[in-house]
Design an enzyme around this catalytic site. Structure first.
Site, PDB file in Angstrom:
ATOM      1  N   TYR B 439      38.021  40.877  43.284  1.00 44.73           N
ATOM      2  CA  TYR B 439      37.644  39.687  42.777  1.00 44.73           C
ATOM      3  C   TYR B 439      37.503  38.421  43.208  1.00 44.73           C
ATOM      4  O   TYR B 439      38.227  38.156  44.145  1.00 44.73           O
ATOM      5  CB  TYR B 439      38.105  40.013  41.052  1.00 44.73           C
ATOM      6  CG  TYR B 439      39.601  39.416  41.265  1.00 44.73           C
ATOM      7  CD1 TYR B 439      40.309  39.124  41.548  1.00 44.73           C
ATOM      8  CD2 TYR B 439      39.933  39.686  39.521  1.00 44.73           C
ATOM      9  CE1 TYR B 439      41.712  39.365  41.732  1.00 44.73           C
ATOM     10  CE2 TYR B 439      41.163  40.007  38.921  1.00 44.73           C
ATOM     11  CZ  TYR B 439      41.870  39.492  40.023  1.00 44.73           C
ATOM     12  OH  TYR B 439      43.481  39.665  39.771  1.00 44.73           O
ATOM     13  N   GLU B 440      37.548  36.938  43.331  1.00 42.29           N
ATOM     14  CA  GLU B 440      37.079  36.048  43.782  1.00 42.29           C
ATOM     15  C   GLU B 440      36.344  36.254  44.735  1.00 42.29           C
ATOM     16  O   GLU B 440      36.594  35.877  46.205  1.00 42.29           O
ATOM     17  CB  GLU B 440      38.843  35.316  43.589  1.00 42.29           C
ATOM     18  CG  GLU B 440      39.119  34.944  42.315  1.00 42.29           C
ATOM     19  CD  GLU B 440      38.462  34.192  41.820  1.00 42.29           C
ATOM     20  OE1 GLU B 440      38.072  33.903  40.575  1.00 42.29           O
ATOM     21  OE2 GLU B 440      37.705  32.781  42.526  1.00 42.29           O
TER      22      GLU B 440
END
Lengths: 597, 597
Positions: B439-440
């Site tokens: 994620y990110e």
């Protein structure tokens, strides 16, 4: 998309190039294994794996077996699946014809087992442990024990389980405390508790034949005081029918990270003082029997690494071909493309595929060496083949299971956020794969076996022969593989240097050797894998030139070999420095100073 | 043993050596951050982490939040824990004093966040995303928006959430389809569905301030047509009290591999046609705002890698000191010893610790560069510091999260069979850690950022400066670090060669650059980590010679640095060949030929 398709083209090619498959029908003992039969076996196994077993994988993950009143109930879907496996005769492929086996090469059974394991790793442990128990009884049991247990175990009607580990005796098997007391009738009363017993209790088979390690009252300490007993769940009457229930039971199941469908049992023997077992082999010689089981199981666990890497790879490929995201880098069009077109995704896919194929090559060669050893009447050939098989076993186990975890992790990564969602299935492979570097001897134990027993066996003749074989082949690499040649040569030189260094260490520098064991095993596995893939690539080029086979597949063998050698192997080669550095730095910190303050 | 103890000695040392902590009280803007205050903050945070937060980690894993009728209920144990965090003023440490923050250095807040994250990674995401939202509103919102939202978000009474991803728009944010239509009063009606929204709905805070990326009806395609909106769960009245419920809701929660306690929401906006949002910044300029949030969040996610590696390391150390198994290798005594005495276990522990400390050094330096950039009035210093921070961000994110997964995996391995049993806790770290490389911005995206924007930014001045700094320092390495010097120099040379090669590739060879991105990031992170650990080791030696500090700890800094450079760094150095090889081989296979037949 979470299906599984047996990689038949790849498996056949590996059997041909690593296990001389095309000549099986001229090999004494394997005359029946003609190409038509082998092809039919592989194809049918592929259908079984895809259609019958693979669909149960997620079911087993979501509905683990349940223990109630000593009975372990597997998911409903497992019963017809196991029945299909047994009724198809699949467990009998390589087993002894005297007890109902088909006597086909073990390496062919390995190919089938790979498919079963890719389809449902948790389930595959049941036949795996059964065949380990079969091998131990066959090698060390009495004729009566063989007649009593083997036919039903080989057919798959009964299963087997290995009862080694106790809370204080894991890697250090010699520390176990289970007791066996001889009775007047020659049997033994068994008492004790065992943990981590895979498929120790379940409802798929009519009987479960436990092999239990225990200690006689007057036994010496350590591994020299261990004996092996066969302890059936149900006693077997003289006519072969099932008799009374033996005094053993599953007292709890573990809640595990993965392989949920495999019941991991705490087994209790002799709670009522009435657990009867029969000695297998001689008193206090149980460790030797155990190694018979364990060597078989170690290669089988190594195969789990290949199998899970293959399944994770297939799932990642389907996702990467399906998932459209972002424009191709450097392309004029801003239209989004399937992510398999992105170089970084390809790097991950090729890493999964190349390490999987390298590990497969190692394992199939390892098992084929065992087949050769068992079938030859030439004692020199037998000795060389057995020596090679022994040398390769810790590599088959540890290298393959390490890359299994790495491949499963890359499989999650390729899925992005979807990989972290359980319903996609990629996460299950990541969880399932993680046990394989641990059980059947942790990979640290495998590395110690490699730098201990295997490095020094018969003056190092087996690893020296293997390195010489690699050098000779590599010297002739040309055409497409010419670019890989210096990289592979550097790897072989590093392996040779590392092996000579550790070999020379002797007992004086045994701590240095132990400290270097894990990177040495990684170096060995990677160089060997690179070499075997190079051999496959050269054969693929030959077939391409001869217009013999599917060009796309054959070209992929060259691409994968080059990727493995040029992109992945240099990291292993770089381990030479760490291997030669010695363990002084490793051991310099006081144990207490590892604790954070 | 599954406790957590904040590594205060290590964190303080890193703040001193990587972030100039001893001079904070002479730094304009940080005058209040004297050594006594900083020490007190770290100690109190350590207690909070150990006593209040860490005990909730397994609870959250076993009892994930539940969605019922649009309400997400977190485990009971989370409410008092969150209250303690808020009431202690912990979210306010580095926040803007104008809105109730304490204005302390962000790097100090990073140290505290590390402890919170080690204690409960799933929980830590809530304050992480809140502070990302705070930063975006502070940087791009109107004065009124700042006054309306920031005080309660900074205090932790309200939380924030980032709503970016849609089913067809993950890594490719520009593909998103959520709609925003301007209303007569200047507000916007928002419609659309967002997935993977971390802490998008929960019961720990009175209000949730969503930042939502959406597209105006006439917006250009791609990232140039994205606008950002603040969409509160409850509208805020002029007097600051909560008004009506906005038209947004959580429609489902994901069942995930790890971070179970973090509700990952599918959010639906405007089902009733009445979801009101307010634009943040200008129309169609949402990507810029998003990067403000994302850069913050990327470093924060990188910190998760450090935090989980630290927690996994601590747990593995306790187990390895406690678990007695097998005699020491080479010892005369056959008595079993704690497994921490076995060289191979030490190798695993040191690998975990060394990579964790390397990643911590990188991240703290990265955040300190941001602190310096924000506080200085010297535009040259600001530019250099910002350039460094931007360069390091993808490395902080990707290198740290990769080693987080690796360390968690080693932590399981050290536990042997017990590591695979969920109740031990090691397996949770392995599961939790796996999201951070995803994620990110996946780590593949980070690598592309590093070889794209960051490599070419301002003619490469920032990476050139960093490499020059490394060379200058390394030239002076002597005493205990003399043996590491040539190994580190070789690594720096490889990094420099790789950077120059990719820099020279330009657009013509952009596919080659993209194909090399991931190994290049790994090389960069490892060499940088080795250099920063070498700096720490040299400082530790200076203090040892001056009898200034705990000798055991200072010696461990030298050992860990040497281990990292001599044992781990060579593998990264060996990536130079693969980096320079180009992507032709990578891209040569037809996508269809990846499928098994």
């Amino acid at each position: 998309m979470n299906e599984y398709k047996a990689p038949l083209e790849e498996i056949t090619f590996v059997l041909e190039t690593m296990a001389d498959m095309k000549n099986w029908d001229h090999t004494p003992g394997f005359e029946d294994a003609g190409e038509d039969l082998v092809t039919a076996v592989l194809e049918e196994a592929g259908k079984l794996a895809r259609d019958i077993i693979a669909p149960t994988n997620r079911i087993g993950d979501l509905e683990p077996p349940v223990l109630k009143d000593g009975v372990v109930t597997t998911p409903d879907a497992f019963k017809p699946m196991n029945a299909a496996f047994v009724e198809g005769g699949w467990p009998t492929l390589a087993a002894d014809p005297e007890f109902g086996g088909q006597g086909l090469p073990s390496v062919l059974a390995t190919a089938v087992t790979e498919m079963v394991t890719s389809s449902n790793m948790a389930y595959s442990l049941q036949p795996l442990l059964t065949s380990g128990a079969i091998e131990a009884i066959n090698a060390h049991g009495t004729d009566e024990q063989r007649r009593t247990y083997l036919p039903n175990m080989i057919s798959g009607i009964w299963s087997g389980a290995m009862n080694l580990t106790e809370p204080g005796a894991g890697s250090d098997v010699g520390a176990l405390r289970a007791k066996a007391e001889k009775q007047a009738d020659g049997s033994y009363k068994i008492t004790g508790q065992k943990i981590f017993i895979t498929w120790g209790e379940h409802d798929l088979c009519d009987n479960i034949i436990h092999l239990v390690l225990a200690r006689l009252p007057d036994a010496p300490e350590g591994t020299k005081g261990i004996s092996m007993f066969v302890v059936p769940k149900f006693h077997v009457n003289e006519d072969g029918s099932l008799g009374a229930r033996n005094d053993l039971r599953c007292v709890s199941l573990e809640h595990k990270l993965g392989i949920h469908a495999s019941p991991t049992c705490v087994m209790s023997f002799g709670d009522e003082g009435n657990c009867v077992g029969y000695i297998v082999g001689e008193e206090n010689k149980g460790m030797r029997n155990m190694f018979t089981m364990m060597n078989h199981a170690r290669i089988g666990v190594g195969l789990e690494g290949v199998a899970i890497a293959e399944r994770a790879y297939q799932q990642a490929v389907y996702y990467a071909k399906d998932r459209v995201q972002s424009a191709a880098i450097g392309a004029k069009s801003r239209a989004s493309v399937a992510i398999i077109e992105h170089p970084d995704v390809r790097r991950m896919l090729l890493s999964m595929r190349a390490t999987c194929e390298a590990a497969r090559a190692i394992i199939y060669r390892n098992v084929w060496a065992l087949d050769r050893a068992h079938k030859t009447s030439d004692m020199e050939v037998k000795k060389a083949a057995l020596g090679e098989a022994d040398l390769l076993t810790p590599i088959s186990k540890a290298y393959s299971t390490d890359i299994g975890v790495e491949a499963a992790s890359l499989g999650v990564q390729i899925h992005g956020g979807m990989g972290f969602i359980e319903e996609t299935g990629a996460a299950q492979h990541y969880r399932d794969s993680r046990i394989a570097p641990i059980y059947e001897g942790t990979n640290g134990i495998q590395a110690l076996d490699l730098v201990g027993r295997k490095l020094n066996s018969e003056g190092g003749v087996h690893w020296k022969a293997l390195i010489a074989e690699m050098r000779e082949f590599t010297a002739g690499m040309d055409r497409s593989m010419a670019g890989s040649k210096p990289v592979l040569e550097e790897g072989i030189n590093a392996l040779s240097d590392a092996a000579e260094t550790l070999f020379a260490n002797g007992f004086d520098r045994i701590v240095d050797t132990a400290g270097a064991a894990t990177p040495y095993l990684r170096l060995f596995g990677t160089v060997l894998g690179g070499y075997l893939l190079a051999r496959q690539a050269v054969e693929a080029e030959r077939r391409l030139a001869a217009d013999d086979g599917n060009p796309a597949f054959l070209k992929s063998k060259v691409t994968v070999a080059k990727f493995f050698i040029e992109q992945l192997l240099p990291q292993a080669t770089s381990l030479l420095g760490p291997i030669k550095a010695g363990a002084a730095e490793l051991m310099s910190m006081d144990a207490d100073d590892f604790i954070r303050t």
